[in-house]
Design a protein around this motif. Structure first.
Motif: not given
Length: 175
Positions: A152-175
């Motif tokens: 995600l481009q310029q997703w997080l605002c930190c100390k007045g500047s924008y930073q990119d963020a990654a979407v991280m996923q865990l797909f849960i397998e049924k037991a």
């Protein structure tokens, strides 16, 4: 201190006794850049949050649990927020108190939360939005089976500047 491969943790509901810790976490400005928080919380507001929480993700839309180590000391907080019942997913949030970091608590807590999400909530996936420069968190999640997808481009605002963020996923397998 030598880091263990796997440490035991217990996830439990919030109690009134957790008010001071929540107050400290929610008002720690150094954590605001990794969360949606941008204002301090009063003890009164947090007291009401603890008192009013039903601990039912279907009612509250989220669930927050305290992370205790083997000695019963609270070492952090973990939650699932932005719960979507239709798509069976929720967003992961976790904070380990600074004095307890790098001891394996985060990995153990996320494993326990994954089990809870699978067996109790019947979720299909858990995701996290992590700053691309947050190498420690990204490495931890990848070691637990999360995959890094969209940036995600310029997703997080930190100390007045924008930073990119990654979407991280865990797909849960049924037991």
């Amino acid at each position: 201190m030598e880091k263990k491969q796997h440490v035991e943790v217990r996830l439990r509901a919030m109690e009134p006794e957790d008010l001071d810790m929540l107050y400290h976490i929610e008002n720690d400005r150094s954590l605001w850049n990794i969360s949606a928080t941008n204002v301090p919380y009063s003890r009164y507001a947090l007291h009401n949050y603890i008192a009013d929480a039903k601990n039912d993700i279907y009612i509250d839309g989220q669930i927050r649990m305290m992370i205790e180590n083997e000695e019963g000391t609270v070492v952090g907080v973990i939650d699932l927020v932005n719960f979507d019942a239709k798509h069976q997913r929720a967003e992961l949030g976790i904070i380990i108190m600074e004095q307890h970091r790098r001891r394996g608590y985060a990995k153990s807590a996320i494993r326990a939360l994954e089990e809870y999400a699978r067996n109790t909530l019947h979720l299909k996936q858990i995701y996290a939005v992590v700053g691309v420069d947050n190498h420690i968190s990204r490495h931890c999640l990848m070691a637990l089976g999360f995959s890094s997808g969209v940036i995600l481009q310029q997703w997080l605002c930190c100390k007045g500047s924008y930073q990119d963020a990654a979407v991280m996923q865990l797909f849960i397998e049924k037991a």
